[in-house]
Design an enzyme around this catalytic site. Structure first.
Site, PDB file in Angstrom:
ATOM      1  N   ILE A   1     -10.845 -19.327   1.552  1.00 35.03           N
ATOM      2  CA  ILE A   1     -10.629 -18.710   2.861  1.00 35.03           C
ATOM      3  C   ILE A   1      -9.850 -19.611   3.805  1.00 35.03           C
ATOM      4  O   ILE A   1      -9.378 -19.175   4.854  1.00 35.03           O
ATOM      5  CB  ILE A   1     -11.984 -18.270   3.471  1.00 35.03           C
TER       6      ILE A   1
ATOM      7  N   GLU B   1      -6.978 -27.198   6.248  1.00 33.96           N
ATOM      8  CA  GLU B   1      -7.310 -27.190   7.689  1.00 33.96           C
ATOM      9  C   GLU B   1      -7.942 -28.492   8.182  1.00 33.96           C
ATOM     10  O   GLU B   1      -8.707 -28.488   9.150  1.00 33.96           O
ATOM     11  CB  GLU B   1      -8.211 -25.989   8.030  1.00 33.96           C
TER      12      GLU B   1
ATOM     13  N   ASP C   1      -6.782 -14.649  10.327  1.00 34.82           N
ATOM     14  CA  ASP C   1      -8.234 -14.435  10.380  1.00 34.82           C
ATOM     15  C   ASP C   1      -8.624 -13.606  11.592  1.00 34.82           C
ATOM     16  O   ASP C   1      -8.197 -13.880  12.706  1.00 34.82           O
ATOM     17  CB  ASP C   1      -8.961 -15.789  10.483  1.00 34.82           C
TER      18      ASP C   1
ATOM     19  N   HIS D   1      -9.116 -12.025   7.115  1.00 31.26           N
ATOM     20  CA  HIS D   1     -10.457 -12.395   6.686  1.00 31.26           C
ATOM     21  C   HIS D   1     -11.452 -12.031   7.770  1.00 31.26           C
ATOM     22  O   HIS D   1     -11.194 -12.201   8.954  1.00 31.26           O
ATOM     23  CB  HIS D   1     -10.526 -13.900   6.397  1.00 31.26           C
TER      24      HIS D   1
ATOM     25  N   GLU E   1     -17.182 -10.957   3.605  1.00 29.25           N
ATOM     26  CA  GLU E   1     -18.470 -11.451   3.123  1.00 29.25           C
ATOM     27  C   GLU E   1     -19.183 -10.343   2.352  1.00 29.25           C
ATOM     28  O   GLU E   1     -19.238  -9.214   2.803  1.00 29.25           O
ATOM     29  CB  GLU E   1     -19.320 -11.852   4.326  1.00 29.25           C
TER      30      GLU E   1
ATOM     31  N   HIS F   1     -22.871 -20.041   2.992  1.00 29.25           N
ATOM     32  CA  HIS F   1     -23.868 -20.403   4.004  1.00 29.25           C
ATOM     33  C   HIS F   1     -24.995 -21.219   3.408  1.00 29.25           C
ATOM     34  O   HIS F   1     -25.865 -21.704   4.123  1.00 29.25           O
ATOM     35  CB  HIS F   1     -24.423 -19.140   4.661  1.00 29.25           C
TER      36      HIS F   1
HETATM   37  N1  GLN Z   1      -9.698 -19.868   7.893  1.00 28.33           N
HETATM   38  C1  GLN Z   1     -10.940 -20.150   8.513  1.00 28.33           C
HETATM   39  C2  GLN Z   1     -11.728 -21.148   7.680  1.00 28.33           C
HETATM   40  O1  GLN Z   1     -11.633 -21.138   6.524  1.00 28.33           O
HETATM   41  C3  GLN Z   1     -11.765 -18.902   8.697  1.00 28.33           C
HETATM   42  C4  GLN Z   1     -13.076 -19.165   9.369  1.00 28.33           C
HETATM   43  C5  GLN Z   1     -13.781 -17.919   9.854  1.00 28.33           C
HETATM   44  O2  GLN Z   1     -13.434 -16.834   9.512  1.00 28.33           O
HETATM   45  N2  GLN Z   1     -14.801 -18.064  10.646  1.00 28.33           N
HETATM   46  O3  GLN Z   1     -12.476 -21.942   8.177  1.00 28.33           O
HETATM   47 ZN    ZN Z   2     -15.366 -16.207   7.740  1.00 24.28          ZN
END
Ligand code: GLN
Ligand code: ZN
Length: 784
Positions: A456, A509, A624, A666, A690, A719
């Site tokens: 993600i 990131e 996102d 996302h 999710e 999580h």
């Molecule tokens: N690209 C973001 C990450 O991977 C997405 C986080 C999110 O959707 N809260 O952290």
């Molecule tokens: Zn997320």
């Protein structure tokens, strides 16, 4: 000597302390560094300071019981003894250990809890109560949990204790209670057949007991919050309100209740609200100014109206003269004895004190008001409306000047942004070709296997990453050294993704502090505070950015990182952006433009970044939007308009690219059933969501609605530290093929991995890639 004033109320104040004192006291207590006495003393100090501050600033109706060690909804559950069996509470006083076990879960045993399995070998933890967003705010409360035949008992006298505590310090306060109907409606039960409202008759005697005790100790007024009054209500809820307030009026006739509604207008609940036998009614006139006339026309003569005219949800300084113009005739007509001036809702949702900000542009600072400044504004209104014009004439004139300066400021209004907004053409929110055609181009350009694997976006933000960022912020690490460090992290992440065989890579990131802040800091129109903390839940506070002016992108924001990462690999590197709705939803937004307009500005700024990424050779770009769902208005009737502009803004940001550039989005949740059409209308080529925690329940939504584009139902629950075995993920993927076509399915985790450790992420992703390979092989075999 007190200055004449109309009654002035705040409805509640931030609890956290101007320097986050509560957080530090809690953390010290939780870590065992300090004891219960120190925590309680710190809490009492914060309460006393809040009372003193309000009195000094001219607030006349000072609340008590607005303080909480963690959450006021949890406090209410504890007050009425709604504590699930698992927490081992045996009646009697609820210990702090039990309170915090409800709030945060516990690793060991709680008060009196015996090990249910009797193993004795290890202590048993209990999970925390579930957390949910408080209406449309970013505050999270702990969801009350009810059982069939739930009995309620007075388990905590906190409202009475804090009233008495204030009284001893010389404050006649107006205690605040969360109303019984809203409290029940916020709760849930493991037994789906149980309607929490059916417990009302059991619950009311505890409330009556609390009200009588407050009265016996000297309270004259009690503020009772029923924000459910601004929601779409069914008949059962209306009936519950009548029953509850009828009973209170009967049981404690001499105690005056100020019934509050906030976060919206009463709308079709107005007649119900006005029929309740209460002494006062509070209205949110910031969110719903239009309701004032209807209320004035129908409110019984003796009802005290609390006019919520100072915005409790935002940080803008009020335009005092314009509020006075609106209110003066109301006061004249209704009489000063039946009007109070108030914030629209509790000030819980704004930072505490603007005076702590030393780095803000002085012009901008002059346009803002935090909790302390809002108290001053309330006092000014109260005094002006009581005829005290002269003493405060300068204050009022100053407010008008600030407002005019903001309205005319070049810092706020950028003609280039206005011109771009005016020039938005319909086709800008549409991709060149429909998905079926884009899909062919993308297949050719990307050459991915079936069940392509990806993540993600974020990889673990290790202590080293955070340390380097902090050192860089402090100046202890040079730009060049910090950059070299981030490049090394990125390079290693890319190398490792190739090694384990992921198909679409991310850069990780590492350079980002937060998915909104990182972009906000690079966009014009955004500003950040040093101390503007607001409680998100318990001891977790956030500092939302402030969108004060027209938003534009002075220069590229992510292109350098994405192209660097792409230069390290032949596989597609996914560009990674935060979408316009999320960029807005998690900020304080200017109040001089409609939110839809602010969102469009952000969308155009992001659109530039998207097309620049494409021009730089990035073939897949993820935008996102985790906040789209939480932006839904409280009233169903307002959903379509919101969804229309939210979807349009996403599409504006995404649609400037060629057909063969693949757009991903996302979202971090799976309750889509009621908005699935809009999710489809976003027209992202691929959406990741999710699903692993709910075992792909989400896919039910796709039975009725055939999602047309590609979709990555998360197969790995990020999580939890647990590493999911291959078979478990294979099973989830096979399950997905029952509702989706195999060439529609992507393989990815539920969300970003930044909160996890590499030790967890490495084996989990290796397993995820193996699961994708297994499913591909099984499918190939079946096709033979
Ligand atoms: N690209 C973001 C990450 O991977 C997405 C986080 C999110 O959707 N809260 O952290
Ligand atoms: Zn997320």
């Amino acid at each position: 000597m007190s200055i004449p004033s109309l009654p002035v109320s705040t409805l509640g104040t931030p609890r956290i302390g101007p320097r986050r004192e509560l957080k530090f006291a809690l953390e010290s207590f939780w870590s065992g560094k300090s004891g219960e006495a120190a925590l309680l003393e710190a809490a009492a100090g914060l309460r006393a300071a809040n009372w003193a501050r309000q009195r000094a600033l001219g607030v006349t109706n000072i609340p008590s019981n607005d303080f909480s060690l963690y959450d006021h909804v949890l406090d209410t559950s504890v007050m009425v003894g709604a504590i699930p069996d698992a927490y081992g509470w045996n009646g009697g006083k609820v210990s702090l250990a039990t309170y915090f076990a409800l709030a945060r879960g516990s690793e060991g045993e709680t008060q009196g809890a015996a090990c249910a399995s009797g193993c004795g070998a290890h202590s048993h933890g209990v999970p925390a109560l579930e957390m949910t967003k408080w209406f449309d705010t970013n505050y999270h409360y702990l969801t009350p949990e009810f059982t069939k035949g739930q009995v309620f008992t007075l388990a905590s006298t906190k409202p009475v204790d804090e009233y008495v505590e204030a009284k001893a310090l010389g404050y006649q306060t107006r205690p605040v209670l969360l109303g019984p109907v809203t409290f029940l409606k916020l709760g849930k039960s493991k037994d789906p057949a149980l309607d929490p409202l059916s417990l009302l008759a059991n619950l009311l005697p505890v409330y009556v007991d609390v009200l009588r005790r407050l009265k016996a100790n000297g309270a004259e007024w009690v503020q009772i919050d029923e924000p459910c009054l601004v929601l779409d209500l069914d008949d059962a809820t209306r009936q519950a309100l009548r029953a509850a307030y009828g009973m209170f009026a009967h049981a404690s006739p001499a105690l005056k209740l100020m019934l509050t509604s906030y976060f919206g207008g009463l709308g079709d609940n107005l007649a119900d609200a006005l029929a309740l036998p209460v002494a006062g009614l509070h209205l949110d006139l910031v969110r719903a100014p239009e309701q004032l006339d209807a209320v004035l026309a129908r409110a019984p003569r003796g009802l005290v109206l609390s006019l919520g005219v100072i915005d409790g949800r935002n940080i803008w300084r009020a335009n005092i003269p314009s509020i006075l113009d609106r209110l003066a005739p109301v006061v004249a007509k209704r009489g000063p004895d039946h009007i109070e001036i108030a914030s629209s809702c509790s000030l819980l949702h704004v930072p505490i004190d603007l005076d702590l900000e030393t780095d803000l542009d002085p012009d901008l600072k002059n346009w803002l008001a935090f909790s302390v400044q809002k108290m001053g504004e309330l006092a000014t209104l109260g005094r002006a409306l009581a005829g005290g014009g002269d003493a405060i004439a300068a204050t009022i004139a100053d407010s008008a000047r600030a407002f005019a300066a903001r309205a005319a400021s070049k810092k706020v209004h950028d003609p280039a942004v206005a011109a771009r907004i005016a020039a938005i053409a319909r086709q800008m929110a549409e991709r060149a070709s429909p998905f079926e055609i884009r899909r062919e181009w993308q297949r050719r350009a990307l050459d991915l296997p079936d069940f392509p694997t990806t993540t993600i976006g974020s990889f673990p933000q290790t202590p080293e990453v955070r340390k380097a960022r902090a050192a860089h912020a402090k100046g202890a690490l040079t730009d060049a050294d910090y950059d070299a460090f981030l490049r090394a992290e990125t390079k290693e992440a890319v190398r490792w993704q190739e090694e384990i065989g992921l198909d679409v890579l991310v850069h990780g990131e590492f350079e980002r502090n937060d998915m909104v802040q990182y972009f906000g800091e690079q966009l014009s129109g955004y500003v950040f505070t040093q101390h503007g903390w607001v409680q998100s839940y318990g001891s977790r506070y956030v500092r939302p950015p402030i969108i004060f002016g027209d938003v534009s992108r002075p220069k590229q924001m992510t292109v350098a990182w994405s192209t660097y990462a792409q230069s390290l690999t032949k596989r597609p590197m996914k560009g990674m952006l935060t979408g316009p709705v999320t960029m807005m939803q998690w900020s304080f937004v200017r109040d001089d433009l409609p939110r839809s307009e602010v969102c469009r500005q952000i969308a155009l700024a992001l659109r530039d970044e998207v097309t620049d990424l494409e021009a730089a050779g990035i073939r897949i770009i993820q935008i996102d939007e985790p906040a789209i769902r939480e932006g839904l208005p409280l009233r169903r009737a307002d959903w379509p308009a919101y969804l229309a502009w939210a979807v349009e803004c996403f599409r504006l940001a995404a649609s400037g690219v060629r057909d063969d550039t693949q757009i991903h989005t996302h979202m971090c949740y799976s309750e889509f059933n009621d908005i699935i059409q809009s999710i489809g209308a976003m027209d992202a080529d691929v959406i990741s969501i999710e699903t692993s925690r709910s075992k792909m329940e989400l896919l039910d939504a796709f039975v009725a609605y055939r999602y047309p584009n590609e979709i990555g139902p998360g197969v790995y629950d990020i999580h939890s530290p647990r590493v999911p075995p291959v078979g478990e993920m294979t099973e989830l993927l096979v399950k997905a093929t029952k509702s989706l076509t195999p060439d529609q399915i992507w393989v990815n985790p539920d969300c970003g991995l930044k909160t996890r450790k590499w030790e967890e992420v490495r084996p989990a992703l290796v397993n995820m890639v193996a699961a994708a390979k297994d499913v591909r092989a099984a499918l190939a075999k079946a096709a033979e």
